[in-house]
Design a protein around this motif. Structure first.
Motif, PDB file in Angstrom:
ATOM      1  N   GLU A  27       1.556  -5.376   2.303  1.00 28.70           N
ATOM      2  CA  GLU A  27       2.690  -4.633   2.847  1.00 28.70           C
ATOM      3  C   GLU A  27       3.720  -4.308   1.759  1.00 28.70           C
ATOM      4  O   GLU A  27       4.249  -3.202   1.700  1.00 28.70           O
ATOM      5  CB  GLU A  27       3.359  -5.409   3.983  1.00 28.70           C
ATOM      6  CG  GLU A  27       4.472  -4.619   4.656  1.00 28.70           C
ATOM      7  CD  GLU A  27       5.092  -5.343   5.829  1.00 28.70           C
ATOM      8  OE1 GLU A  27       6.187  -4.918   6.252  1.00 28.70           O
ATOM      9  OE2 GLU A  27       4.512  -6.329   6.334  1.00 28.70           O
ATOM     10  N   TYR A  66       2.443  -1.505  -0.270  1.00 25.19           N
ATOM     11  CA  TYR A  66       2.595  -0.261   0.486  1.00 25.19           C
ATOM     12  C   TYR A  66       4.002   0.291   0.310  1.00 25.19           C
ATOM     13  O   TYR A  66       4.203   1.465   0.014  1.00 25.19           O
ATOM     14  CB  TYR A  66       2.289  -0.504   1.965  1.00 25.19           C
ATOM     15  CG  TYR A  66       2.707   0.645   2.844  1.00 25.19           C
ATOM     16  CD1 TYR A  66       1.909   1.783   2.955  1.00 25.19           C
ATOM     17  CD2 TYR A  66       3.911   0.613   3.543  1.00 25.19           C
ATOM     18  CE1 TYR A  66       2.296   2.853   3.746  1.00 25.19           C
ATOM     19  CE2 TYR A  66       4.308   1.676   4.334  1.00 25.19           C
ATOM     20  CZ  TYR A  66       3.500   2.796   4.436  1.00 25.19           C
ATOM     21  OH  TYR A  66       3.901   3.851   5.214  1.00 25.19           O
ATOM     22  N   ASN A  71       5.122   3.702  -1.578  1.00 19.40           N
ATOM     23  CA  ASN A  71       5.792   4.709  -0.761  1.00 19.40           C
ATOM     24  C   ASN A  71       7.157   5.075  -1.341  1.00 19.40           C
ATOM     25  O   ASN A  71       7.600   6.223  -1.235  1.00 19.40           O
ATOM     26  CB  ASN A  71       5.957   4.174   0.660  1.00 19.40           C
ATOM     27  CG  ASN A  71       5.678   5.197   1.710  1.00 19.40           C
ATOM     28  OD1 ASN A  71       5.085   6.226   1.437  1.00 19.40           O
ATOM     29  ND2 ASN A  71       6.093   4.909   2.921  1.00 19.40           N
TER      30      ASN A  71
END
Length: 150
Positions: A100, A103, A107
């Protein structure tokens, strides 16, 4: 040689951030490394990481700083990186937390490197700005944070 007579703002300014973000995707953002002891100077010569010479002559009311935008046009940008590169160490507690965290880092287009299980995030501004973006993970005890200078 490029002549710079005024600063356009900071790389984190909302009006500049999106344009810089697009140029970063095309590898068109260059960095001028300036020693922290030279930030108070109004006139200096520097060279970008790609080798272009930059002559900086600022008015008295402007001062160089880490993240200052020297040039921004349709094809490229030049920003100041001051002093030592600062890194924020993020230590995920589990593999799913690491996934996570990765990610979010991707991003948010953070520049990162890895040190064992830790993710090191290159800081272009206050560490608090980065921490705020992943605050739920930190508050939940899923990521530990420490700042280090290298």
């Amino acid at each position: 040689m490029l002549f710079v007579e005024t600063l356009l703002g900071a790389r984190t300014d909302p009006g500049l951030h999106d344009r810089l973000h697009d140029l970063e995707h095309h590898g068109a953002v260059e960095v001028v490394q300036i020693a922290s002891t030279d930030l108070d100077r109004r006139r200096l010569l520097a060279r970008t990481e790609k080798g272009e010479e930059v002559a900086i002559t600022l008015p008295r009311d402007q001062k160089l700083f880490d993240g200052a935008v020297l040039l921004l046009d349709e094809t490229r940008a030049i920003i100041v990186r001051a002093g030592e590169q600062r890194w924020l160490r993020l230590s995920p507690r589990s593999a799913s937390d690491a996934l996570e965290l990765g990610y979010h880092a991707g991003n948010l287009h953070w520049r990162v490197r890895f040190d064992g299980n830790d993710l090191l995030v290159s800081l272009d501004g206050p560490a608090a700005t980065y921490v705020a973006r992943i605050e739920p993970m930190i508050d939940g005890g899923r990521v530990a944070v420490s700042e280090e200078i290298e």
